[in-house]
Design a protein around this motif. Structure first.
Motif, PDB file in Angstrom:
ATOM      1  N   ASN A 146       0.888  -1.175   0.000  1.00  0.00           N
ATOM      2  CA  ASN A 146       0.000   0.000   0.000  1.00  0.00           C
ATOM      3  C   ASN A 146       0.916   1.213   0.000  1.00  0.00           C
ATOM      4  O   ASN A 146       1.714   1.383   0.932  1.00  0.00           O
ATOM      5  N   TYR A 186       2.008  -1.062   8.624  1.00  0.00           N
ATOM      6  CA  TYR A 186       0.803  -1.553   7.959  1.00  0.00           C
ATOM      7  C   TYR A 186      -0.413  -1.240   8.823  1.00  0.00           C
ATOM      8  O   TYR A 186      -0.367  -1.435  10.018  1.00  0.00           O
ATOM      9  N   PRO A 187      -1.522  -0.833   8.257  1.00  0.00           N
ATOM     10  CA  PRO A 187      -1.687  -0.452   6.856  1.00  0.00           C
ATOM     11  C   PRO A 187      -1.402   1.034   6.639  1.00  0.00           C
ATOM     12  O   PRO A 187      -1.792   1.857   7.452  1.00  0.00           O
ATOM     13  N   PHE A 218      -2.886   3.537   5.537  1.00  0.00           N
ATOM     14  CA  PHE A 218      -4.323   3.608   5.216  1.00  0.00           C
ATOM     15  C   PHE A 218      -4.622   4.668   4.168  1.00  0.00           C
ATOM     16  O   PHE A 218      -5.575   4.534   3.411  1.00  0.00           O
ATOM     17  N   ASP A 219      -3.809   5.701   4.107  1.00  0.00           N
ATOM     18  CA  ASP A 219      -4.032   6.733   3.085  1.00  0.00           C
ATOM     19  C   ASP A 219      -3.229   6.384   1.827  1.00  0.00           C
ATOM     20  O   ASP A 219      -2.484   7.197   1.295  1.00  0.00           O
ATOM     21  N   PHE A 220      -3.414   5.142   1.393  1.00  0.00           N
ATOM     22  CA  PHE A 220      -2.696   4.654   0.215  1.00  0.00           C
ATOM     23  C   PHE A 220      -3.255   5.284  -1.057  1.00  0.00           C
ATOM     24  O   PHE A 220      -4.430   5.635  -1.120  1.00  0.00           O
ATOM     25  N   SER A 223      -2.996   0.357  -4.059  1.00  0.00           N
ATOM     26  CA  SER A 223      -3.221  -0.614  -2.986  1.00  0.00           C
ATOM     27  C   SER A 223      -2.387  -1.877  -3.181  1.00  0.00           C
ATOM     28  O   SER A 223      -1.968  -2.205  -4.290  1.00  0.00           O
ATOM     29  N   PRO A 251      -8.828  17.971   1.667  1.00  0.00           N
ATOM     30  CA  PRO A 251      -9.646  16.943   1.004  1.00  0.00           C
ATOM     31  C   PRO A 251     -10.233  17.387  -0.330  1.00  0.00           C
ATOM     32  O   PRO A 251     -10.666  16.548  -1.114  1.00  0.00           O
ATOM     33  N   GLU A 258      -6.250  13.429  -5.696  1.00  0.00           N
ATOM     34  CA  GLU A 258      -5.412  12.688  -6.640  1.00  0.00           C
ATOM     35  C   GLU A 258      -6.294  11.993  -7.675  1.00  0.00           C
ATOM     36  O   GLU A 258      -7.309  11.384  -7.322  1.00  0.00           O
TER      37      GLU A 258
END
Lengths: 467, 467
Positions: free
Chosen positions: A133, A169-170, A172-174, A177, A299, A303
């Motif tokens: 990730n 991990y994780p 989370f703001d991948f 993935s 926000p 991307e």
């Protein structure tokens, strides 16, 4: 479970690289990228030959590619943009096969459609967890958006993430993935931050640039598009940034609420977002530190993938809803065809990037360029290379006048009504040549060193070797 | 450019629906979903026959499907979960072809791998723009995550977004992007909010449930997994929620920093996130309003796709890194095989969902269930349907004792050392039958009404018709 392997070499071996395969890279680390060079050096040392490198762009830092080409490690090259360091060598004819140039929209389209299947994708990732990730938003080599890399990760047979910031991990703001990633390699440094993003992008102070920006802004105003819902893309050139600044002032003054800003994002577009000129920024690539910070923290700064940005075969792309794009040119001819691949002497020093994609999509495609550059007219009878076809270009803005594509009668009338100095493009050429003289014809060789593949898949032009 | 069409009927026509095709739906609107019924009614009225419906789940609200089956509009059905209203009819043998049950991970895997190619996907979207950038986070029918729908959108030949909240372009906080969407239909109402999400999920007050929750919590503590980095999934059942509550208190008291909570997300997991028990929530589906609010507003509450959640053929999935999962059962046999597809009489009233996926991935898979239900033992010699194989189940927690899978000698020792009431699973069965009596053998027919396709693609069991 853990995908971290010890070295790039181990990842290459585990991926089963073979002579003749196609490997891919993305260019978000720009002229600070170490990953292409590290991987290619390893591959060369391991003795592989005859590889095709598909990279969204190569910059001057990637000059070591030239040796890999000369040694037949790399015999195929597919890019959307190429800096002059590699470009001059390609122009001189060092490759047997022509380079294939695509656009930022055409590349993901051809990967997704299986025209350029990727065997192994190497993803330079400023952060990753041990399962792959990964994100461009965090770490010492942060580059912001990883927009161009999604298509590589989602379609390559094998995917290697190369990072210098292994996170818990994780992540989370991948962006990309773990579902797509085979191996993760952690290295000391994936790049040089000062080459990855500029500290800040800067507005021109040059009076010629400011005059062009002023004209460009008035063209946008006169076009009827600068109203609520306005969407806009511009590049990182000094004059383009000045347009962004001027537009911001007008939009705030007139209380115009735009919808989105797009493209390579700079601090000037971030300013516009934060000032409320846009609802959102749709970001396929960050150009400066402020943009990186903004995509991480705001926000409304989102991307997007290269396909979403500009793919001609996606069910739609954001370029299809773009109002205005400001683009550059090394040459533009009297049919409004634009060259951004070569300089006036025919040496490769660029590429489409999103040029032809946004030109095709935008309601108003504007080329902003000084009338002369290095004592040569930028307006010519016939461009040395058609990067973007003239039927997708609406207007050329120079410091000496504004030429409107004859098919845009409506626009010409609007600009005239606004009192803007509209002149025929042939007249602009004449004015330029009064200053520079009539240019000597550029003599090029007969060997095709590059194909320019338009976003619809057709070869729109070829580039011949320099002599 | 604008993808909005006037009606579902127009979208169906434009997509070129033909008899025999496979169409798909997702289930985030749960028992409040109007979209499957609206679309299927239109399709039936238009005279189509012999369709295969691939839906991540069908609920009782989808009972009208039964008539479409009886009328041969639908002759194939593929789901991960099926409520009793449709389930009882399927069990009675109304379909010629067996239903194919998959898991939440197996479904996206089979769609991606081309085993169940989708001709037209209908995406119920609580918000969309006119190009199909859509989200579950906004609008009167907000459901939060659209995790299960990504695979449909990304792989179907045609994709129709059905929304009741058309937003300005671009819906920048999109989940599914316009690149995948062909048409957008705006209807009055895609569902009934009270059926989409419950107002709040509630902890059990039943003393039996609280005792099971207390045991389950102690099993987790004794397992050695409750430490920094802890990851956890639980369902929305009252006892499971009580475990979440108990775990939160322990983690806060002992200052344990977990990594992630996963799965269908409830307010109790949101509480844990907000209290700092987890770094992040990885959310494939929201169960209540608080979860919907959280995924919209908290950047640490992240939407993930079904593939990322649980696909067995993704290069990895989050279930592969899960520490503890709490799952239910309608039956569990003395080999620890679990049935969640049928009730004790063999009627279909459920399905795997993520049951077998998380069981396969988690380090500790715990079944929490009352020892008896409706005057029947839940522990049996042989389950009527193997939903989740016993070799992926570690422990059964009941109010009358805890049975550990014999392969987990280590776990059994830890639980005994903690003073927990560990008993052999055969002994649990004996205790239950002391209360309920020995159950009569359930007689089923010889017709296969459903195949249970395990996440690796093999048919792990078949379900026979009820008599």
């Amino acid at each position: 479970m853990n995908k971290v392997v010890k070295s790039i070499k181990e990842a290459i071996t585990l991926c089963g690289l073979k002579d003749g395969m196609r490997i891919s890279f993305h260019h978000h680390l720009r002229n600070g990228d170490h990953v292409i060079n590290m991987v290619m050096e390893e591959i060369a040392n391991m003795g592989y030959k005859d590889l095709t490198v598909n990279a969204s762009s190569v910059f001057d830092i990637h000059a070591p590619l030239v040796n890999h080409i000369k040694n037949n490690v790399v015999t195929g090259l597919e890019v959307n943009y190429m800096g002059a360091a590699v470009g001059r060598e390609i122009s001189s004819g060092i490759m047997q096969k022509p380079v294939d140039f695509r656009s930022h929209g055409g590349r993901p389209s051809d990967i997704e459609n299986g025209n350029t299947p990727i065997d192994i994708a190497f993803i330079a990732a400023p952060s990753s967890d041990n399962m792959g990730n990964c994100s461009g938003k965090y770490g010492k080599s942060a580059c912001g958006s990883l927009g161009y890399a999604f298509v590589d990760a989602m379609n390559a047979k094998k995917v290697v993430v190369i990072t210098d910031n292994l996170m818990e991990y994780p992540l989370f703001d991948f962006s990309i993935s773990e579902t797509y990633v085979d191996y993760v390699v952690c290295v000391d440094k994936i790049g040089d931050p000062t080459g990855i993003v500029s500290g800040t992008t800067k507005i021109t102070r040059d009076p010629v640039g400011l005059m062009m920006a002023s004209y460009a802004t008035k063209v946008i105003q006169s076009s009827g598009l600068l109203k609520d819902g306005f969407s806009f893309q511009t590049g990182a050139g000094g004059a383009s940034l000045a347009v962004a600044k001027y537009l911001k002032d007008i939009m705030l003054k007139e209380n115009i609420k735009g919808s989105f800003g797009m493209g390579g994002i700079t601090s000037y577009l971030v300013d516009m977002l934060e000032a409320g000129c846009f609802e959102a920024l749709m970001d396929v690539q960050c150009f400066d530190l402020r943009a990186v910070q903004s995509i991480r923290d705001n926000p409304r700064h989102k991307e997007v993938t290269a396909s979403h940005y500009a793919s001609p075969t996606a069910k739609s792309a954001i370029v299809d809803n773009l109002d205005v794009v400001i683009l550059g040119a090394t040459q533009i001819d009297t049919d409004f065809n634009v060259n951004v691949h070569t300089d006036s002497n025919g040496f490769i020093m660029g590429g489409s990037g999103g040029h032809s994609d946004t030109a095709a999509g935008a309601k108003l495609t504007m080329i902003v360029a000084p009338l002369t550059r290095a004592r040569l007219s930028i307006v010519v009878d016939k461009v040395l290379c058609v990067s973007t076809p003239g039927n997708t270009v609406d207007v050329l803005v120079t410091q000496r006048g504004i030429a409107v594509n004859p098919k845009r009668i409506d626009l010409k009338e609007n600009l005239l009504a606004s009192g803007l100095p509209v002149v025929d493009i042939h007249e602009l050429k004449r004015i330029a040549e009064e200053i520079t003289g009539v240019p000597k014809e550029v003599k090029l060789g007969s060997k095709t060193v590059a194909n320019v593949i338009y976003r619809d898949g057709t070869v729109i032009d070829t580039i011949k070797n320099t002599l």
